[in-house]
Design an enzyme around this catalytic site. Structure first.
Site, short mmCIF file in Angstrom:
data_model
loop_
_atom_site.label_atom_id
_atom_site.label_comp_id
_atom_site.label_asym_id
_atom_site.label_seq_id
_atom_site.Cartn_x
_atom_site.Cartn_y
_atom_site.Cartn_z
CB CYS A 1 -0.97 -0.10 1.16
SG CYS A 1 -2.20 -1.28 1.10
CG HIS B 1 -3.26 3.41 2.21
ND1 HIS B 1 -3.58 2.89 1.02
CD2 HIS B 1 -3.30 2.41 3.03
CE1 HIS B 1 -3.69 1.69 1.23
NE2 HIS B 1 -3.66 1.43 2.30
CG ASN C 1 -6.47 -0.89 0.84
OD1 ASN C 1 -5.71 -0.33 0.06
ND2 ASN C 1 -6.00 -1.19 2.01
C1 LIG Z 1 -9.85 -5.80 9.46
C2 LIG Z 1 -10.45 -4.71 10.29
C3 LIG Z 1 -11.49 -3.81 9.52
C4 LIG Z 1 -11.18 -5.54 11.41
O1 LIG Z 1 -11.76 -4.67 12.34
P1 LIG Z 1 -11.55 -4.78 13.91
O2 LIG Z 1 -12.30 -3.53 14.46
O3 LIG Z 1 -10.08 -4.68 13.93
O4 LIG Z 1 -12.25 -5.95 14.13
P2 LIG Z 1 -11.63 -7.50 14.78
O5 LIG Z 1 -10.68 -8.11 13.96
O6 LIG Z 1 -11.21 -7.12 16.19
O7 LIG Z 1 -12.80 -8.37 14.86
C5 LIG Z 1 -13.89 -7.76 15.79
C6 LIG Z 1 -15.08 -8.84 15.57
O8 LIG Z 1 -15.61 -8.47 14.35
C7 LIG Z 1 -15.72 -9.78 13.30
N1 LIG Z 1 -15.60 -9.56 12.13
C8 LIG Z 1 -14.52 -9.40 11.45
N2 LIG Z 1 -15.09 -9.06 10.15
C9 LIG Z 1 -16.13 -9.11 9.97
C10 LIG Z 1 -17.13 -8.59 8.96
N3 LIG Z 1 -16.65 -8.48 7.47
N4 LIG Z 1 -18.31 -8.41 9.44
C11 LIG Z 1 -18.80 -8.93 10.66
N5 LIG Z 1 -17.98 -9.13 11.63
C12 LIG Z 1 -16.54 -9.14 11.30
C13 LIG Z 1 -14.50 -10.65 14.21
O9 LIG Z 1 -14.84 -11.94 13.83
C14 LIG Z 1 -14.59 -10.33 15.57
O10 LIG Z 1 -15.63 -11.01 16.38
P3 LIG Z 1 -15.41 -11.71 17.70
O11 LIG Z 1 -15.29 -10.59 18.56
O12 LIG Z 1 -16.54 -12.55 17.94
O13 LIG Z 1 -14.34 -12.52 17.40
C15 LIG Z 1 -9.51 -3.85 10.98
O14 LIG Z 1 -8.55 -4.67 11.88
C16 LIG Z 1 -8.56 -3.20 9.96
O15 LIG Z 1 -9.04 -2.26 9.45
N6 LIG Z 1 -7.34 -3.47 10.23
C17 LIG Z 1 -6.36 -2.62 9.06
C18 LIG Z 1 -6.17 -3.41 7.83
C19 LIG Z 1 -5.65 -2.88 6.83
O16 LIG Z 1 -5.71 -1.40 6.98
N7 LIG Z 1 -5.09 -3.52 5.67
C20 LIG Z 1 -4.64 -2.87 4.59
C21 LIG Z 1 -3.29 -2.63 5.13
S1 LIG Z 1 -2.59 -1.76 3.65
#
Ligand SMILES: CC(C)(COP(=O)(O)OP(=O)(O)OC[C@H]1O[C@@H](n2cnc3c(N)ncnc32)[C@H](O)[C@@H]1OP(=O)(O)O)[C@@H](O)C(=O)NCCC(=O)NCCS
Length: 332
Positions: free
Chosen positions: A116, A256, A286
């Site tokens: 990214c 980004h 993204n």
């Molecule tokens: C991936 C991302 C959106 C997940 O959001 P989060 O708030 O961190 O969520 P978590 O991973 O802590 O998960 C929280 C809960 O939501 C759930 N969950 C994850 N994806 C889900 C979705 N698409 N829909 C519904 N629930 C979801 C998880 O299973 C978890 O459930 P649990 O509490 O029962 O275990 C977030 O971590 C993120 O944006 N990370 C950075 C990713 C990124 O920028 N990547 C590119 C790099 S350039």
């Protein structure tokens, strides 16, 4: 001797027609429009459909648009850099494919892989060739076809990413505009949190690699999130401070587009209010190396000569950084 700077003198972009909405994702994995919107800020993303359609298709369309808009003869292009992690093939370089397709027959070309952060790495690299006086016209493309490497049964990754590509033209100027400064960083310890195991030389494609679903993005979302929030904000604040930029003098933050919550954290760290933050995550998600040039493409008409832009990114690797650009032209 007069100092040469690399000015951005044109922008191009391309997003595919197909719109994958949160509603459609609800039919594919266990998720909801409400969860995706509140946790990421994304409403829809574009998907490049069709046989034999690689990321080059989007890069070519973006570059052609930019050459047309700037009335540039492709034969004058010296160098094409394509930042991507979803190259058409392992080799040749996708930049090579694009350069030939757009008629840049006098250019040399190469790909850059920094996930990214790819576009800001490539922008800085292209600018260095201009500042050194080596080349006069450099095209920098950032784009990815993330749909090619996403597991559409994994709700934690497939909801975030989309397809798209954008590009800029760099040319020398002796005016006080262009790529002014950059801080670029990387840390290989990030490998375990965000990577694709299959298809490289460590784990070449095999029946087993396919059965184990190794040819898809692997991401530990919350670890990446924490890293991104801290480091993208830190580097943006550092770059602003060393260029005497502050909330008043920064015209635009160009972050980004990975997660709206990460963007908000970076903006608040640099003290920038919402109306100065470029944002299109709700429409494209993204697009990896595509996000920053697609923001410039979307906002081009609002940009004025002398505007101070702070570009900031982070990505797999880990890679991260910020680039200070003083905009070089009023869009007609
Ligand atoms: C991936 C991302 C959106 C997940 O959001 P989060 O708030 O961190 O969520 P978590 O991973 O802590 O998960 C929280 C809960 O939501 C759930 N969950 C994850 N994806 C889900 C979705 N698409 N829909 C519904 N629930 C979801 C998880 O299973 C978890 O459930 P649990 O509490 O029962 O275990 C977030 O971590 C993120 O944006 N990370 C950075 C990713 C990124 O920028 N990547 C590119 C790099 S350039």
């Amino acid at each position: 001797m007069t100092k040469l700077r690399a000015a951005i003198t044109g922008v191009g972009g391309y997003v595919p027609d197909y719109i994958l909405t949160n509603k459609e994702l609800e039919t594919m994995v266990e998720t909801s429009d409400e969860w995706i919107t509140t946790r990421t800020g994304i409403k829809e993303r574009r998907i490049l459909k069709g046989e034999n359609q690689g990321v080059s298709v989007m890069g070519i369309a973006a570059v052609k648009e930019m050459l047309e808009k700037t009335k540039t003869d492709p034969k004058e292009i010296d160098l094409v850099i394509f930042a991507t992690v979803t190259a058409d093939m392992t080799f040749p370089a996708t930049a090579n494919i694009v350069a030939t397709a757009v008629g840049a027959t006098n250019a040399f070309s190469f790909d850059m892989g920094a996930a990214c952060s790819g576009f800001i790495y490539a922008l800085s690299t292209g600018a260095s060739f201009i500042q050194a006086g080596t080349y006069k016209k450099v095209i920098v493309i950032g784009g990815d076809k993330m749909s090619a490497i996403l597991d559409y049964t994994d709700r934690t990754t497939c909801i975030i990413f989309g397809d798209g590509a954008g590009c800029v033209l760099l040319e020398p100027t002796t005016e006080d505009v262009g790529v002014m400064d950059a801080i670029l960083k990387s840390d290989g310890n990030g490998e375990s949190y965000l990577h694709m195991k299959g298809g490289g030389s460590r784990t070449p494609a095999s029946h087993e690699s396919v059965d184990k679903r190794l040819h898809y993005v692997y991401q530990e979302g919350s670890a990446v999130f924490k890293f991104a929030v801290t480091n993208m904000a830190d580097v943006s604040a550092q770059l602003a401070a060393r260029n005497n930029l502050n909330a008043d003098t920064i015209t635009w933050l160009v972050p980004h587009q990975a997660n709206k919550r990460i963007i908000d954290a970076t903006a608040s760290r640099v003290g920038i209010t919402d109306e100065k933050v470029m944002m299109n995550i709700e429409r494209y998600g993204n697009t990896t190396a595509g996000t920053i040039p697609l923001l410039l493409w979307d906002y081009e008409k609002q940009l004025k000569k002398g505007d101070n832009l702070l570009l900031a990114a982070f990505g797999g690797g880990f890679t991260w950084g910020a680039v200070y650009v003083k905009w070089a032209y009023d869009c007609k």
